[in-house]
Write an enzyme that holds these catalytic residues in place. Sequence first.
Site, PDB file in Angstrom:
ATOM      1  N   HIS A   1      63.710  31.812 -49.970  1.00 19.45           N
ATOM      2  CA  HIS A   1      64.508  30.699 -49.473  1.00 19.45           C
ATOM      3  C   HIS A   1      64.037  29.402 -50.109  1.00 19.45           C
ATOM      4  O   HIS A   1      62.909  29.311 -50.603  1.00 19.45           O
ATOM      5  CB  HIS A   1      64.315  30.516 -47.960  1.00 19.45           C
ATOM      6  N   TYR A   2      64.857  28.370 -50.066  1.00 17.91           N
ATOM      7  CA  TYR A   2      64.319  27.012 -50.185  1.00 17.91           C
ATOM      8  C   TYR A   2      64.428  26.343 -48.824  1.00 17.91           C
ATOM      9  O   TYR A   2      65.242  26.729 -47.990  1.00 17.91           O
ATOM     10  CB  TYR A   2      64.978  26.204 -51.293  1.00 17.91           C
ATOM     11  N   THR A   3      63.587  25.312 -48.623  1.00 10.09           N
ATOM     12  CA  THR A   3      63.554  24.667 -47.314  1.00 10.09           C
ATOM     13  C   THR A   3      64.786  23.808 -47.070  1.00 10.09           C
ATOM     14  O   THR A   3      65.225  23.670 -45.921  1.00 10.09           O
ATOM     15  CB  THR A   3      62.291  23.805 -47.169  1.00 10.09           C
TER      16      THR A   3
ATOM     17  N   GLU B   1      59.505  30.713 -47.771  1.00  9.92           N
ATOM     18  CA  GLU B   1      60.191  29.433 -47.940  1.00  9.92           C
ATOM     19  C   GLU B   1      59.521  28.647 -49.060  1.00  9.92           C
ATOM     20  O   GLU B   1      58.296  28.467 -49.067  1.00  9.92           O
ATOM     21  CB  GLU B   1      60.130  28.614 -46.645  1.00  9.92           C
TER      22      GLU B   1
ATOM     23  N   HIS C   1      68.214  34.258 -50.097  1.00  9.68           N
ATOM     24  CA  HIS C   1      68.945  34.135 -48.835  1.00  9.68           C
ATOM     25  C   HIS C   1      70.447  34.199 -49.075  1.00  9.68           C
ATOM     26  O   HIS C   1      71.199  34.789 -48.286  1.00  9.68           O
ATOM     27  CB  HIS C   1      68.567  32.813 -48.160  1.00  9.68           C
TER      28      HIS C   1
ATOM     29  N   ASP D   1      70.642  29.302 -51.054  1.00  9.89           N
ATOM     30  CA  ASP D   1      69.268  29.300 -51.549  1.00  9.89           C
ATOM     31  C   ASP D   1      68.755  30.674 -51.971  1.00  9.89           C
ATOM     32  O   ASP D   1      69.248  31.687 -51.474  1.00  9.89           O
ATOM     33  CB  ASP D   1      68.333  28.680 -50.498  1.00  9.89           C
TER      34      ASP D   1
END
Length: 233
Positions: A20-22, A85, A127, A137
Amino acid sequence: MSPNVDARPAGQPVDTLILHYTGMQSAAAALERLCDPAAKVSAHYLIDEDGGVTALVAEEARAWHAGVSAWRGEAGLNDRSIGIELVNPGHEFGYRPFPEAQMTCLIALCRDILGRHPIPSARVLGHADVAPLRKQDPGELFDWAALAAAGIGLWPGDPAPIAVPAVGEAQDLLQRYGYEVPRTGVLDKETKAVLVAFQRHFRPGDVSGALDGETAARLKALLTLVDGGVPGA
């Protein structure tokens, strides 16, 4: 540690890794949210842009990172996955490439995780792959090719474009790889969202959602890697 955690189903092995990215304006804001009981979201690890790692949930426990998700006909991927993340502002707040220090740390962490869990290469996912109608993401700037070169996940290479398949055939191929896609024979909203997710991961130079010969070639190349080929390809 995050309080947003519960038990995996009894006997459920970990067989999926989701990146994921935040999507927040700072690492501090992301960490605060991942540890906020009211947010009801968490991940097993958070990696800052400088390569610092924060462990938030034990790997044997279920973190709340994937939400409504599915892959290869299996829903609720929090049950069976580890979530990482990556600090990045995301498409909403100034999306940018992932720094070398962050990628180096991610590769090391992924290797450790893969050494502890039987996660197939085709189940190292973003994700967006498992929730294409909701998520983008880690996105088209994430270097999936470098990850695959390090032995983590798959990469189709750069095959020559092929004849564009019928939409129904493309839907079948996407579903065979793992995506949740309707078999309508029509390039509908859901199918286009899945194509965008596929392109973000495997064809980052064009994330238009168009069904074209290059996208089809990369999809068939991936299927060759995972199941020995596509009849009639």
